[in-house]
Write a protein that holds these residues in place. Structure first.
Motif, PDB file in Angstrom:
ATOM      1  N   MET A 242       0.807  -1.216   0.000  1.00 57.40           N
ATOM      2  CA  MET A 242       0.000   0.000   0.000  1.00 57.40           C
ATOM      3  C   MET A 242       0.844   1.272   0.000  1.00 57.40           C
ATOM      4  O   MET A 242       0.298   2.368  -0.090  1.00 57.40           O
ATOM      5  N   LEU A 243       2.169   1.151   0.097  1.00 62.98           N
ATOM      6  CA  LEU A 243       2.978   2.304   0.468  1.00 62.98           C
ATOM      7  C   LEU A 243       3.726   2.993  -0.670  1.00 62.98           C
ATOM      8  O   LEU A 243       4.223   4.107  -0.471  1.00 62.98           O
ATOM      9  N   ASN A 244       3.855   2.370  -1.829  1.00 60.76           N
ATOM     10  CA  ASN A 244       4.762   2.910  -2.851  1.00 60.76           C
ATOM     11  C   ASN A 244       4.501   4.380  -3.165  1.00 60.76           C
ATOM     12  O   ASN A 244       5.419   5.216  -3.127  1.00 60.76           O
ATOM     13  N   ASP A 245       3.273   4.725  -3.474  1.00 57.05           N
ATOM     14  CA  ASP A 245       2.963   6.110  -3.842  1.00 57.05           C
ATOM     15  C   ASP A 245       3.141   7.051  -2.658  1.00 57.05           C
ATOM     16  O   ASP A 245       3.641   8.162  -2.806  1.00 57.05           O
ATOM     17  N   HIS A 246       2.761   6.603  -1.473  1.00 54.20           N
ATOM     18  CA  HIS A 246       2.871   7.445  -0.281  1.00 54.20           C
ATOM     19  C   HIS A 246       4.331   7.708   0.077  1.00 54.20           C
ATOM     20  O   HIS A 246       4.691   8.818   0.492  1.00 54.20           O
ATOM     21  N   LEU A 247       5.178   6.700  -0.085  1.00 53.73           N
ATOM     22  CA  LEU A 247       6.612   6.892   0.165  1.00 53.73           C
ATOM     23  C   LEU A 247       7.213   7.817  -0.882  1.00 53.73           C
ATOM     24  O   LEU A 247       8.026   8.701  -0.554  1.00 53.73           O
ATOM     25  N   PHE A 248       6.828   7.641  -2.140  1.00 52.96           N
ATOM     26  CA  PHE A 248       7.357   8.471  -3.217  1.00 52.96           C
ATOM     27  C   PHE A 248       7.021   9.943  -2.997  1.00 52.96           C
ATOM     28  O   PHE A 248       7.831  10.830  -3.252  1.00 52.96           O
ATOM     29  N   ARG A 249       5.811  10.208  -2.502  1.00 51.72           N
ATOM     30  CA  ARG A 249       5.372  11.590  -2.267  1.00 51.72           C
ATOM     31  C   ARG A 249       5.756  12.093  -0.877  1.00 51.72           C
ATOM     32  O   ARG A 249       5.352  13.179  -0.479  1.00 51.72           O
ATOM     33  N   ASN A 250       6.554  11.305  -0.161  1.00 58.07           N
ATOM     34  CA  ASN A 250       7.037  11.684   1.172  1.00 58.07           C
ATOM     35  C   ASN A 250       5.889  11.989   2.130  1.00 58.07           C
ATOM     36  O   ASN A 250       5.966  12.895   2.956  1.00 58.07           O
ATOM     37  N   LYS A 251       4.816  11.215   2.029  1.00 62.04           N
ATOM     38  CA  LYS A 251       3.680  11.377   2.933  1.00 62.04           C
ATOM     39  C   LYS A 251       3.872  10.595   4.227  1.00 62.04           C
ATOM     40  O   LYS A 251       3.323  10.962   5.273  1.00 62.04           O
ATOM     41  N   VAL A 252       4.613   9.481   4.139  1.00 62.81           N
ATOM     42  CA  VAL A 252       4.901   8.646   5.304  1.00 62.81           C
ATOM     43  C   VAL A 252       6.321   8.110   5.169  1.00 62.81           C
ATOM     44  O   VAL A 252       6.977   8.301   4.134  1.00 62.81           O
ATOM     45  N   LYS A 253       6.793   7.426   6.203  1.00 62.70           N
ATOM     46  CA  LYS A 253       8.081   6.741   6.110  1.00 62.70           C
ATOM     47  C   LYS A 253       8.002   5.415   6.858  1.00 62.70           C
ATOM     48  O   LYS A 253       7.169   5.237   7.760  1.00 62.70           O
ATOM     49  N   ILE A 254       8.872   4.480   6.459  1.00 63.32           N
ATOM     50  CA  ILE A 254       8.995   3.205   7.163  1.00 63.32           C
ATOM     51  C   ILE A 254      10.081   3.352   8.216  1.00 63.32           C
ATOM     52  O   ILE A 254      11.207   3.774   7.917  1.00 63.32           O
ATOM     53  N   MET A 255       9.743   3.024   9.445  1.00 65.34           N
ATOM     54  CA  MET A 255      10.716   3.068  10.535  1.00 65.34           C
ATOM     55  C   MET A 255      11.218   1.658  10.834  1.00 65.34           C
ATOM     56  O   MET A 255      10.465   0.687  10.730  1.00 65.34           O
ATOM     57  N   TYR A 256      12.487   1.561  11.217  1.00 62.77           N
ATOM     58  CA  TYR A 256      13.087   0.295  11.617  1.00 62.77           C
ATOM     59  C   TYR A 256      12.736  -0.806  10.614  1.00 62.77           C
ATOM     60  O   TYR A 256      12.034  -1.770  10.931  1.00 62.77           O
ATOM     61  N   PRO A 257      13.224  -0.683   9.375  1.00 64.66           N
ATOM     62  CA  PRO A 257      12.817  -1.605   8.303  1.00 64.66           C
ATOM     63  C   PRO A 257      13.165  -3.072   8.551  1.00 64.66           C
ATOM     64  O   PRO A 257      12.604  -3.955   7.893  1.00 64.66           O
ATOM     65  N   SER A 258      14.065  -3.349   9.482  1.00 67.69           N
ATOM     66  CA  SER A 258      14.362  -4.761   9.782  1.00 67.69           C
ATOM     67  C   SER A 258      13.296  -5.382  10.673  1.00 67.69           C
ATOM     68  O   SER A 258      13.252  -6.601  10.856  1.00 67.69           O
ATOM     69  N   TYR A 259      12.422  -4.548  11.230  1.00 69.47           N
ATOM     70  CA  TYR A 259      11.346  -5.037  12.087  1.00 69.47           C
ATOM     71  C   TYR A 259      10.040  -5.052  11.287  1.00 69.47           C
ATOM     72  O   TYR A 259       9.306  -4.073  11.232  1.00 69.47           O
ATOM     73  N   THR A 260       9.798  -6.176  10.652  1.00 73.37           N
ATOM     74  CA  THR A 260       8.572  -6.352   9.875  1.00 73.37           C
ATOM     75  C   THR A 260       7.892  -7.648  10.314  1.00 73.37           C
ATOM     76  O   THR A 260       8.451  -8.423  11.091  1.00 73.37           O
ATOM     77  N   VAL A 261       6.712  -7.875   9.811  1.00 66.34           N
ATOM     78  CA  VAL A 261       5.999  -9.119  10.073  1.00 66.34           C
ATOM     79  C   VAL A 261       5.286  -9.520   8.788  1.00 66.34           C
ATOM     80  O   VAL A 261       4.900  -8.657   7.995  1.00 66.34           O
TER      81      VAL A 261
END
Length: 290
Positions: A242-261
């Motif tokens: 769900m995040l590609n467009d939101h990340l590209f437009r700098n609307k959100v960011k992923i924190m601690y990318p090694s911590y996923t599920v």
């Protein structure tokens, strides 16, 4: 040779008494509409309108042509529409059930490639299975393998959930997991359910316990969660698809990318329908897109 579109433009100008209004109605530029009229007038050999201030007044030749052409054009358009309807009716139908977010992000953008009529039913896992058992849908996509007679599950794909925050959110460093967990617990969490389903999974996987936190906000779906994050309401776990467009437009960011599920997704259908041509075609198409 007269172009069919010239007649359609002529009829539109006649009905609206205006080139600009006819162009707007037909979603054309005004110069293109004027070119259609000029080409038709050249073919007919006479003016079809008298140009007045902001108004097109049909000439006698224009009135005669209109009465001759309109029935023919309308009949042709009806025949064309009938052909389209018949072609559509001949396409096989596939009824798909999935979560709202998954359908919107992963299926809807590719709906034209399936060469079949797609009818979507969107809901939670238990509802999807109910629809499948009642034969309201042909296939469902879900993250749970709920036991049910006559239902076959096949692996489909994994969805990854990441910790997502507003773009200006401070991301501290930690020397141990206990401090990291304590910091996470102190943050305003946004969830789509009071039971924190995916957040509980995240805590079990990374901290081997239940989360010692409660959601600050509970909203009805993941798109609402993401929109709240964009506006600074807190953090949450969001599927990365769900995040590609939101990340590209700098609307959100992923924190601690090694911590996923991760969630395993399955396709499920009634075993008696496993040889259905449209079902097999759709499954093979989906496997190629993963």
């Amino acid at each position: 040779m007269v172009d069919f579109e010239w007649y359609r433009s002529f009829i539109s100008i006649y009905k609206h008494n205006s080139v600009s209004e006819a162009a707007r109605t037909r979603m054309m530029t005004q110069p293109a509409m004027s070119q259609h009229l000029a080409a038709l007038e050249a073919e007919v050999g006479e003016s079809l309108f008298t140009r007045a201030h902001r108004k097109m007044i049909p000439t006698e030749r224009g009135k005669t042509l209109y009465t001759q052409v309109v029935p023919l054009i309308e009949a042709l358009e009806e025949a064309t529409q009938s052909l389209k309807t018949n072609a559509l009716a001949s396409l096989p139908v596939l009824r798909i059930g999935s979560a709202y977010e998954f359908f919107r992000e992963n299926i809807a953008p590719h709906i034209d490639r399936y060469q079949m009529r797609i009818i979507a039913y969107l809901g939670v896992a238990s509802k999807l299975l109910e629809w499948l058992l009642e034969e309201k849908v042909d296939i469902i996509i879900m993250s749970q393998k709920l036991a049910a007679p006559g239902i076959e599950y096949i692996p489909y794909m994994q969805e990854e959930f990441a910790v997502v925050a507003p773009p200006d959110y401070v991301e501290p460093s930690f020397s141990d997991k206990e401090s990291f967990e304590a910091w996470l617990c102190s943050q305003p969490w946004i969830s789509y359910d009071l039971d924190l389903p995916i957040i509980r999974r995240f805590w079990r996987e990374h901290f081997q316990k239940r989360p010692q936190t409660h959601p600050t906000h509970v909203v009805p779906d993941l798109h609402s969660v993401l929109k709240a994050i964009e506006h600074g309401a807190g953090i949450s776990l969001i599927p990365t698809f769900m995040l590609n467009d939101h990340l590209f437009r700098n609307k959100v960011k992923i924190m601690y990318p090694s911590y996923t599920v991760h969630n395993d997704l399955y396709m499920a259908y009634q075993m008696k329908n496993r040889n259905s041509p449209q079902l097999k075609t759709w499954i093979e198409t989906q496997k190629k897109t993963v």
